[in-house]
Design a protein around this motif. Structure first.
Motif, PDB file in Angstrom:
ATOM      1  N   GLU A   1      79.951  64.282   1.896  1.00  0.00           N
ATOM      2  CA  GLU A   1      79.633  62.863   2.051  1.00  0.00           C
ATOM      3  C   GLU A   1      80.909  62.087   2.310  1.00  0.00           C
ATOM      4  OE1 GLU A   1      76.864  60.080  -0.519  1.00  0.00           O
ATOM      5  OE2 GLU A   1      78.874  60.122  -1.408  1.00  0.00           O
ATOM      6  N   ILE A   2      80.809  61.109   3.196  1.00  0.00           N
ATOM      7  CA  ILE A   2      81.845  60.083   3.256  1.00  0.00           C
ATOM      8  C   ILE A   2      81.186  58.806   2.746  1.00  0.00           C
ATOM      9  CG2 ILE A   2      83.281  61.154   5.030  1.00  0.00           C
ATOM     10  CD1 ILE A   2      81.999  59.236   7.078  1.00  0.00           C
ATOM     11  N   TYR A   3      81.972  57.982   2.083  1.00  0.00           N
ATOM     12  CA  TYR A   3      81.435  56.762   1.481  1.00  0.00           C
ATOM     13  C   TYR A   3      82.497  55.672   1.510  1.00  0.00           C
ATOM     14  CZ  TYR A   3      84.238  57.344  -2.726  1.00  0.00           C
ATOM     15  OH  TYR A   3      85.294  57.434  -3.601  1.00  0.00           O
ATOM     16  N   CYS A   4      82.046  54.434   1.289  1.00  0.00           N
ATOM     17  CA  CYS A   4      82.964  53.298   1.148  1.00  0.00           C
ATOM     18  C   CYS A   4      82.251  52.211   0.363  1.00  0.00           C
ATOM     19  CB  CYS A   4      83.433  52.777   2.514  1.00  0.00           C
ATOM     20  SG  CYS A   4      82.133  52.145   3.579  1.00  0.00           S
ATOM     21  N   GLU A   5      83.019  51.219  -0.044  1.00  0.00           N
ATOM     22  CA  GLU A   5      82.511  50.015  -0.713  1.00  0.00           C
ATOM     23  C   GLU A   5      81.814  50.284  -2.043  1.00  0.00           C
ATOM     24  OE1 GLU A   5      80.296  47.601   2.088  1.00  0.00           O
ATOM     25  OE2 GLU A   5      81.820  47.887   3.633  1.00  0.00           O
ATOM     26  N   MET A   6      82.329  51.220  -2.839  1.00  0.00           N
ATOM     27  CA  MET A   6      81.746  51.508  -4.144  1.00  0.00           C
ATOM     28  C   MET A   6      82.098  50.420  -5.160  1.00  0.00           C
ATOM     29  SD  MET A   6      82.107  54.856  -6.612  1.00  0.00           S
ATOM     30  CE  MET A   6      81.149  55.916  -5.546  1.00  0.00           C
TER      31      MET A   6
ATOM     32  N   GLU B   1      75.625  69.574  -5.463  1.00  0.00           N
ATOM     33  CA  GLU B   1      74.738  68.992  -4.452  1.00  0.00           C
ATOM     34  C   GLU B   1      75.590  68.460  -3.306  1.00  0.00           C
ATOM     35  OE1 GLU B   1      72.405  66.745  -1.961  1.00  0.00           O
ATOM     36  OE2 GLU B   1      73.973  65.747  -3.099  1.00  0.00           O
ATOM     37  N   HIS B   2      76.632  67.673  -3.626  1.00  0.00           N
ATOM     38  CA  HIS B   2      77.590  67.266  -2.597  1.00  0.00           C
ATOM     39  C   HIS B   2      78.903  66.826  -3.234  1.00  0.00           C
ATOM     40  CE1 HIS B   2      76.082  63.011  -3.246  1.00  0.00           C
ATOM     41  NE2 HIS B   2      77.347  62.729  -3.023  1.00  0.00           N
ATOM     42  N   PHE B   3      79.937  66.796  -2.403  1.00  0.00           N
ATOM     43  CA  PHE B   3      81.206  66.188  -2.773  1.00  0.00           C
ATOM     44  C   PHE B   3      81.509  65.149  -1.715  1.00  0.00           C
ATOM     45  CE2 PHE B   3      82.184  69.834  -0.182  1.00  0.00           C
ATOM     46  CZ  PHE B   3      83.170  69.395   0.685  1.00  0.00           C
ATOM     47  N   SER B   4      82.407  64.220  -2.048  1.00  0.00           N
ATOM     48  CA  SER B   4      82.593  63.091  -1.142  1.00  0.00           C
ATOM     49  C   SER B   4      84.054  62.729  -0.942  1.00  0.00           C
ATOM     50  CB  SER B   4      81.859  61.871  -1.686  1.00  0.00           C
ATOM     51  OG  SER B   4      82.514  61.427  -2.857  1.00  0.00           O
ATOM     52  N   TYR B   5      84.271  62.044   0.174  1.00  0.00           N
ATOM     53  CA  TYR B   5      85.577  61.479   0.501  1.00  0.00           C
ATOM     54  C   TYR B   5      85.414  60.001   0.815  1.00  0.00           C
ATOM     55  CZ  TYR B   5      87.922  65.959   0.722  1.00  0.00           C
ATOM     56  OH  TYR B   5      88.472  67.177   0.393  1.00  0.00           O
ATOM     57  N   LEU B   6      86.322  59.205   0.295  1.00  0.00           N
ATOM     58  CA  LEU B   6      86.361  57.776   0.562  1.00  0.00           C
ATOM     59  C   LEU B   6      86.912  57.529   1.968  1.00  0.00           C
ATOM     60  CD1 LEU B   6      86.241  54.780  -0.452  1.00  0.00           C
ATOM     61  CD2 LEU B   6      88.603  55.122  -1.247  1.00  0.00           C
ATOM     62  N   VAL B   7      86.256  56.657   2.729  1.00  0.00           N
ATOM     63  CA  VAL B   7      86.800  56.183   4.003  1.00  0.00           C
ATOM     64  C   VAL B   7      87.030  54.684   3.886  1.00  0.00           C
ATOM     65  CG1 VAL B   7      85.799  58.041   5.400  1.00  0.00           C
ATOM     66  CG2 VAL B   7      84.505  55.914   5.071  1.00  0.00           C
TER      67      VAL B   7
ATOM     68  N   ILE C   1      87.632  62.220  11.577  1.00  0.00           N
ATOM     69  CA  ILE C   1      87.420  61.320  10.438  1.00  0.00           C
ATOM     70  C   ILE C   1      88.727  61.171   9.664  1.00  0.00           C
ATOM     71  CG2 ILE C   1      86.108  60.999   8.294  1.00  0.00           C
ATOM     72  CD1 ILE C   1      83.874  62.703   9.619  1.00  0.00           C
ATOM     73  N   ARG C   2      88.944  59.985   9.111  1.00  0.00           N
ATOM     74  CA  ARG C   2      90.182  59.690   8.380  1.00  0.00           C
ATOM     75  C   ARG C   2      89.890  59.393   6.907  1.00  0.00           C
ATOM     76  NH1 ARG C   2      90.843  56.365  13.359  1.00  0.00           N
ATOM     77  NH2 ARG C   2      89.891  54.741  12.112  1.00  0.00           N
ATOM     78  N   PRO C   3      89.730  60.435   6.068  1.00  0.00           N
ATOM     79  CA  PRO C   3      89.481  60.171   4.644  1.00  0.00           C
ATOM     80  C   PRO C   3      90.736  59.668   3.950  1.00  0.00           C
ATOM     81  CG  PRO C   3      89.715  62.523   5.012  1.00  0.00           C
ATOM     82  CD  PRO C   3      89.758  61.856   6.373  1.00  0.00           C
ATOM     83  N   LYS C   4      90.515  58.837   2.909  1.00  0.00           N
ATOM     84  CA  LYS C   4      91.629  58.284   2.125  1.00  0.00           C
ATOM     85  C   LYS C   4      91.926  59.128   0.887  1.00  0.00           C
ATOM     86  CE  LYS C   4      91.868  53.919   1.728  1.00  0.00           C
ATOM     87  NZ  LYS C   4      91.964  52.495   1.761  1.00  0.00           N
ATOM     88  N   ARG C   5      90.849  59.662   0.280  1.00  0.00           N
ATOM     89  CA  ARG C   5      91.013  60.497  -0.914  1.00  0.00           C
ATOM     90  C   ARG C   5      89.680  61.146  -1.256  1.00  0.00           C
ATOM     91  NH1 ARG C   5      88.659  57.993  -5.406  1.00  0.00           N
ATOM     92  NH2 ARG C   5      88.510  55.727  -5.272  1.00  0.00           N
ATOM     93  N   LEU C   6      89.763  62.173  -2.082  1.00  0.00           N
ATOM     94  CA  LEU C   6      88.552  62.788  -2.611  1.00  0.00           C
ATOM     95  C   LEU C   6      87.876  61.782  -3.520  1.00  0.00           C
ATOM     96  CD1 LEU C   6      86.933  65.471  -2.723  1.00  0.00           C
ATOM     97  CD2 LEU C   6      88.295  66.087  -4.714  1.00  0.00           C
ATOM     98  N   GLY C   7      86.582  61.671  -3.437  1.00  0.00           N
ATOM     99  CA  GLY C   7      85.872  60.645  -4.186  1.00  0.00           C
ATOM    100  C   GLY C   7      85.129  61.149  -5.390  1.00  0.00           C
ATOM    101  N   HIS C   8      83.883  61.577  -5.200  1.00  0.00           N
ATOM    102  CA  HIS C   8      83.055  61.991  -6.327  1.00  0.00           C
ATOM    103  C   HIS C   8      82.338  63.294  -6.017  1.00  0.00           C
ATOM    104  CE1 HIS C   8      80.413  59.463  -3.789  1.00  0.00           C
ATOM    105  NE2 HIS C   8      79.470  60.343  -4.122  1.00  0.00           N
TER     106      HIS C   8
END
Length: 180
Positions: free
Chosen positions: A130-135, A78-84, A4-11
């Motif tokens: 979590e990985i996420y995008c399009e926030m 509960e979770h932490f996330s990374y932006l993809v 996986i290629r995360p861009k940055r730590l998210g939320h």
């Protein structure tokens, strides 16, 4: 297969004892702004333009009788996330995780608050990643107004599990079937 290629730590999402006391702390002491609520059970806060960089989730008052997803009966993460980058990267990541035998917890879905796509999986210690995008992005001139979402399938997954790569959480399925 490529990792996986995360861009940055998210939320980060924290479970809390008293959501209203926590909102007061994070807004009046730390200076965060409220983006949205889900009923009085979850709140999304931001420091920048992302819809949220911190979310707080109320611990159920009688957690012994609640089969929540996941079940949390004490304060904590509960979770932490990374932006993809995008949905294509998320689809590729889901295939990679399955290929590697990593437990996927929920997703691919699209949350109501924040409108972000999500995929949640476990690390070796059982933490939710979590990985996420399009926030949704909220800028000073966007005119965004916080709203209160109902605690239902639409706030959890606007796609209604159509893109989930694993069975949806039983608690959410039960809630969905009780609404019919």
């Amino acid at each position: 297969m490529e990792k996986i290629r995360p861009k940055r730590l998210g939320h980060l999402v924290l479970t809390v004892r008293d959501i209203h006391a926590s909102v007061k702390f994070y807004t009046e002491i730390l200076g965060l702004e409220v983006s949205d609520w889900i009923s009085d059970q979850m709140v999304f806060l931001r420091a920048g333009t992302d819809h949220h960089d911190l979310a707080l989730s109320q611990i159920p008052k009688d957690s012994a009788d609640i089969d929540d997803l996941p079940r949390y009966t004490r304060p904590g993460m509960e979770h932490f996330s990374y932006l993809v980058e995008d949905r294509a990267e998320m689809d590729r990541a889901a295939e990679f995780l399955q290929h590697m035998g990593i437990e996927i917890v929920r997703g691919i879905g699209k949350h109501g608050p924040g409108e972000n796509l999500f995929l949640v999986f476990k690390d070796p210690d059982g933490n939710n990643v979590e990985i996420y995008c399009e926030m949704t992005q909220i800028t000073p001139d966007s005119g965004y107004q916080p709203k209160v979402w109902e605690r239902n399938i639409e706030s959890f997954d606007q796609y209604r599990f159509k893109h989930f790569v694993v069975p949806p959480p039983q608690a959410v399925v039960d809630a969905k079937s009780n609404k019919k």
